[in-house]
Design an enzyme around this catalytic site. Structure first.
Site, PDB file in Angstrom:
ATOM      1  N   MET A  24       0.850  -1.191   0.000  1.00 31.58           N
ATOM      2  CA  MET A  24       0.000   0.000   0.000  1.00 31.58           C
ATOM      3  C   MET A  24       0.884   1.239   0.000  1.00 31.58           C
ATOM      4  O   MET A  24       1.722   1.411   0.893  1.00 31.58           O
ATOM      5  CB  MET A  24      -0.915   0.006   1.232  1.00 31.58           C
ATOM      6  CG  MET A  24      -1.897  -1.159   1.263  1.00 31.58           C
ATOM      7  SD  MET A  24      -2.850  -1.247   2.806  1.00 31.58           S
ATOM      8  CE  MET A  24      -1.637  -1.953   3.925  1.00 31.58           C
ATOM      9  N   VAL A  25       0.713   2.086  -0.998  1.00 33.86           N
ATOM     10  CA  VAL A  25       1.539   3.286  -1.140  1.00 33.86           C
ATOM     11  C   VAL A  25       1.404   4.157   0.104  1.00 33.86           C
ATOM     12  O   VAL A  25       0.293   4.503   0.529  1.00 33.86           O
ATOM     13  CB  VAL A  25       1.131   4.077  -2.401  1.00 33.86           C
ATOM     14  CG1 VAL A  25       1.894   5.393  -2.472  1.00 33.86           C
ATOM     15  CG2 VAL A  25       1.381   3.246  -3.652  1.00 33.86           C
ATOM     16  N   GLN A  79       7.830  -4.677  -3.710  1.00 31.51           N
ATOM     17  CA  GLN A  79       7.064  -4.492  -4.951  1.00 31.51           C
ATOM     18  C   GLN A  79       7.561  -3.280  -5.727  1.00 31.51           C
ATOM     19  O   GLN A  79       7.806  -2.214  -5.155  1.00 31.51           O
ATOM     20  CB  GLN A  79       5.577  -4.310  -4.662  1.00 31.51           C
ATOM     21  CG  GLN A  79       4.746  -4.293  -5.944  1.00 31.51           C
ATOM     22  CD  GLN A  79       3.293  -3.957  -5.722  1.00 31.51           C
ATOM     23  OE1 GLN A  79       2.942  -2.829  -5.379  1.00 31.51           O
ATOM     24  NE2 GLN A  79       2.413  -4.925  -5.928  1.00 31.51           N
ATOM     25  N   CYS A 108      -2.226  -1.780 -10.075  1.00 30.63           N
ATOM     26  CA  CYS A 108      -2.621  -0.420  -9.685  1.00 30.63           C
ATOM     27  C   CYS A 108      -3.542   0.191 -10.743  1.00 30.63           C
ATOM     28  O   CYS A 108      -3.154   0.302 -11.912  1.00 30.63           O
ATOM     29  CB  CYS A 108      -1.388   0.466  -9.503  1.00 30.63           C
ATOM     30  SG  CYS A 108      -1.811   2.152  -8.993  1.00 30.63           S
ATOM     31  N   LYS A 147       1.341  -9.216  -8.984  1.00 29.84           N
ATOM     32  CA  LYS A 147       0.013  -8.912  -8.453  1.00 29.84           C
ATOM     33  C   LYS A 147      -0.796  -8.311  -9.590  1.00 29.84           C
ATOM     34  O   LYS A 147      -0.386  -7.313 -10.191  1.00 29.84           O
ATOM     35  CB  LYS A 147       0.109  -7.930  -7.282  1.00 29.84           C
ATOM     36  CG  LYS A 147      -1.223  -7.639  -6.610  1.00 29.84           C
ATOM     37  CD  LYS A 147      -1.025  -6.803  -5.351  1.00 29.84           C
ATOM     38  CE  LYS A 147      -2.339  -6.612  -4.595  1.00 29.84           C
ATOM     39  NZ  LYS A 147      -3.285  -5.737  -5.305  1.00 29.84           N
ATOM     40  N   HIS A 175      -6.229  -9.845  -7.637  1.00 32.07           N
ATOM     41  CA  HIS A 175      -7.268  -8.961  -7.086  1.00 32.07           C
ATOM     42  C   HIS A 175      -8.493  -9.146  -7.973  1.00 32.07           C
ATOM     43  O   HIS A 175      -8.443  -8.901  -9.181  1.00 32.07           O
ATOM     44  CB  HIS A 175      -6.793  -7.507  -7.130  1.00 32.07           C
ATOM     45  CG  HIS A 175      -7.712  -6.564  -6.434  1.00 32.07           C
ATOM     46  ND1 HIS A 175      -7.276  -5.387  -5.878  1.00 32.07           N
ATOM     47  CD2 HIS A 175      -9.050  -6.608  -6.187  1.00 32.07           C
ATOM     48  CE1 HIS A 175      -8.302  -4.742  -5.330  1.00 32.07           C
ATOM     49  NE2 HIS A 175      -9.389  -5.471  -5.512  1.00 32.07           N
ATOM     50  N   ASN A 208      -7.199 -11.491  -3.289  1.00 24.14           N
ATOM     51  CA  ASN A 208      -7.311 -10.134  -2.754  1.00 24.14           C
ATOM     52  C   ASN A 208      -8.677  -9.578  -3.129  1.00 24.14           C
ATOM     53  O   ASN A 208      -9.090  -9.660  -4.283  1.00 24.14           O
ATOM     54  CB  ASN A 208      -6.180  -9.269  -3.328  1.00 24.14           C
ATOM     55  CG  ASN A 208      -6.150  -7.861  -2.762  1.00 24.14           C
ATOM     56  OD1 ASN A 208      -5.708  -6.937  -3.412  1.00 24.14           O
ATOM     57  ND2 ASN A 208      -6.605  -7.678  -1.534  1.00 24.14           N
ATOM     58  N   ALA A 232      -5.943  -5.323   2.314  1.00 31.25           N
ATOM     59  CA  ALA A 232      -5.420  -3.949   2.259  1.00 31.25           C
ATOM     60  C   ALA A 232      -6.285  -3.056   3.141  1.00 31.25           C
ATOM     61  O   ALA A 232      -5.925  -2.731   4.257  1.00 31.25           O
ATOM     62  CB  ALA A 232      -5.403  -3.452   0.817  1.00 31.25           C
ATOM     63  N   GLU A 233      -7.459  -2.677   2.655  1.00 26.64           N
ATOM     64  CA  GLU A 233      -8.298  -1.742   3.404  1.00 26.64           C
ATOM     65  C   GLU A 233      -8.776  -2.339   4.724  1.00 26.64           C
ATOM     66  O   GLU A 233      -8.855  -1.644   5.743  1.00 26.64           O
ATOM     67  CB  GLU A 233      -9.494  -1.313   2.542  1.00 26.64           C
ATOM     68  CG  GLU A 233     -10.192  -0.100   3.098  1.00 26.64           C
ATOM     69  CD  GLU A 233     -10.601   0.885   2.014  1.00 26.64           C
ATOM     70  OE1 GLU A 233     -11.577   1.595   2.238  1.00 26.64           O
ATOM     71  OE2 GLU A 233      -9.936   0.941   0.967  1.00 26.64           O
TER      72      GLU A 233
END
Length: 554
Positions: A24-25, A79, A108, A147, A175, A208, A232-233
């Protein structure tokens, strides 16, 4: 020791990891990874790193990887985003000694990825991806993983995954959303796509999407047959997700802040994490939301978090024995955030005020962004009122502002001691179009915002006619099809009408106007008027002066 591959890599190097924290950026930094590992995460990814920047910038490498080495932070996958095989491999070679695998970001979906041509916007360039994975597989001492996001069609997604596997990918994270599914349009991830990929490939697969609690993790493992589940979230709102717990927010917030004190990171990362953790409580205590946005130190953030804790504890003491009401449990426990859909997101909820609304309450109707406030500090007379901005008609050819005449404005002339440049150039501005036959058209408009480039890009009506360009004349064969201007001082007036010489000679002492494209950071331009101090000219540095393109702007 030979490089491990596929399931052997997953079971031995990654220790059979099933609970995975996503890259996660600005969010999966070392401190957050350590917190997540303490609460059930078995594998973590670094934030996405830009391969090209990682190769050329030693400070970037140091800040984002080399200084974050920690024995407890393993297994770890680094990554990268990249769109060039050689650059990707160079970056990976610099990182491979600090991690257990290198991951290529092909998932992304953000606009910045589209502009940079990486992430999910490479998913149609199979030949390029094959070359990137194959070269990395051959050159690296650690495995390469990917990914990805899915295509709308399951069969195309399966073929995509098989192509990556054949090229040398040793682990695939899928994802279950397409690249168009983002923000309020996210919707549900398709586990059917993930299940189909898992059945079609002979390498480990991580799933994901749709992971909000431990029950979701277990259901995903059962329904898709994948080796691991990435969050992630869900992890950002509850780092204890993989433990199956929903602790009090302040418990994890205080633990995270303690880790940050030991492993510092940018304050913006910390603030963003606290906003996520306290999300539901901040809907109740809006004034503390504003305070959290304003504080400038780690201790300031900790103080706001402590105040939120005290308020929650007071509320708990008043509600002893009460049951949760509404759609959510008590707001002070870590719990999922359900992203609103397009219609829900467009309606402002009665109980929650936006950040802009809070700012307007405090500062009235004149609300400026931080960037505009900085500009106003530098120039107190600057206005951002749209009604005061000059309006230009658009060119029929290129869509840029159409020039109806020249106008000059001194922007930073005083810095070079050229106070009389403006009055002198006013004469040139009136003279040049008439005497040189330069026409206003096409790409020439693009110079309005940066420099007074007399760009001879004739309109179609001038095709075949002779026009002045630089030190000679050339035939205009179409839009922009004119000879390139040579690099010469204007002061001599050579090659220009004699009427221009007195005006040019009247410029302030110590300043020479020069023309050129490559000379003054004007790639692709012609005859840019650039005031250059005489000192630079005498030192023969005018070909690489590194000054801004122009100190005088039309």
């Amino acid at each position: 020791m030979p490089k491990l591959q596929g399931f052997e890599f997953w079971s031995r190097t990654l220790r059979g990891a099933r609970h995975v924290v996503a890259p996660m950026v600005d969010q999966s930094e070392l401190a957050w990874r350590l917190l997540s590992r303490r609460h059930g995460a078995q594998l973590c990814y670094t934030p996405m790193l830009h391969a090209q920047v990682f190769v050329r910038d030693a400070n970037y490498r140091k800040e984002n990887l080399y200084c974050e080495v920690c024995p407890e932070d393993r297994p770890l996958i680094v990554q990268f985003c990249a769109n060039d095989p050689e650059v990707f491999v160079q970056a990976a070679l610099l990182a491979q000694d600090y991690c257990d695998a290198i991951d290529l970001n092909l998932g992304c979906p953000q606009m910045i990825a589209k502009r940079g041509h990486y992430g999910a916007f490479l998913q149609d360039e199979w030949d390029l991806l094959q070359r990137m994975i194959l070269l990395a597989h051959e050159k690296l001492s650690v495995p390469v993983t990917c990914k990805i996001r899915v295509f709308p069609e399951i069969d195309k997604t399966v073929r995509y995954a098989q192509m990556l596997e054949k090229a040398g990918c040793q682990l695939l994270t899928v994802h279950g959303r397409t690249k168009e599914q983002k923000g309020p349009l996210s919707g549900a991830a398709s586990w059917e796509h993930i299940k189909a990929v898992r059945k079609a490939v002979a390498i480990p697969v991580f799933a994901n999407g749709n992971i909000q609690c431990l029950q979701d993790v277990e259901r995903c493992l059962r329904d898709t047959g994948v080796q691991g589940v990435m969050s992630a979230e869900g992890n950002l709102h509850n780092p204890a997700l993989f433990e199956g717990r929903s602790p009090a927010v302040w418990e994890l917030a205080e633990e995270y802040l303690d880790i940050v004190r030991e492993h510092p990171c940018p304050l913006s990362y910390v603030r963003a994490h606290l906003f996520k953790l306290w999300h539901h409580t901040l809907q109740v205590h809006q004034e503390l939301r504003e305070e959290l946005a304003k504080v400038k130190t780690l201790e300031g953030i900790a103080a706001v978090s402590q105040e939120l804790k005290l308020r929650c504890q007071e509320e708990i003491s008043r509600q002893e024995g009460a049951k949760p009401t509404g759609d959510l449990p008590f707001h002070w426990i870590c719990q999922p955030y359900i992203r609103p859909g397009p219609r829900e997101g467009s309606k402002e909820k009665a109980g929650a005020r936006s950040k802009r609304a809070l700012e307007e309450e405090e500062g009235g109707t004149e609300v400026l962004s931080k960037n505009k406030q900085k500009k106003q500090l530098r120039n107190p007379h600057k206005t951002f009122d749209p009604s005061l901005k000059p309006k230009y008609a658009k060119c029929d050819q290129c869509g840029n502002p159409k020039v109806s005449g020249f106008r000059l404005q001194a922007t930073k002339a005083s810095a070079l001691g050229v106070g009389r440049v403006v009055s002198a150039l006013l004469g040139v501005a009136g003279l040049v179009p008439a005497q040189l036959g330069l026409q206003r058209g096409s790409r020439w408009h693009g110079c309005l915002r940066t420099a007074p480039c007399f760009q001879p890009s004739p309109c179609p009506g001038l095709e075949g006619k002779r026009v002045w360009v630089g030190w000679g004349e050339g035939e205009a064969s179409g839009l922009g099809a004119v000879p390139r201007a040579a690099s010469r001082p204007w002061a001599s007036g050579r090659g220009f009408p004699s009427e221009a010489a007195p005006l040019l000679a009247s410029l302030a002492p110590g300043v020479v106007l020069a023309t050129g494209s490559r000379d003054f950071l004007c790639p692709g331009q012609q005859m840019c008027v650039q005031p250059v101090p005489r000192l630079l000219q005498e030192a023969s540095l005018q070909r690489d002066c590194r000054l801004p393109r122009s100190r005088i702007a039309f």
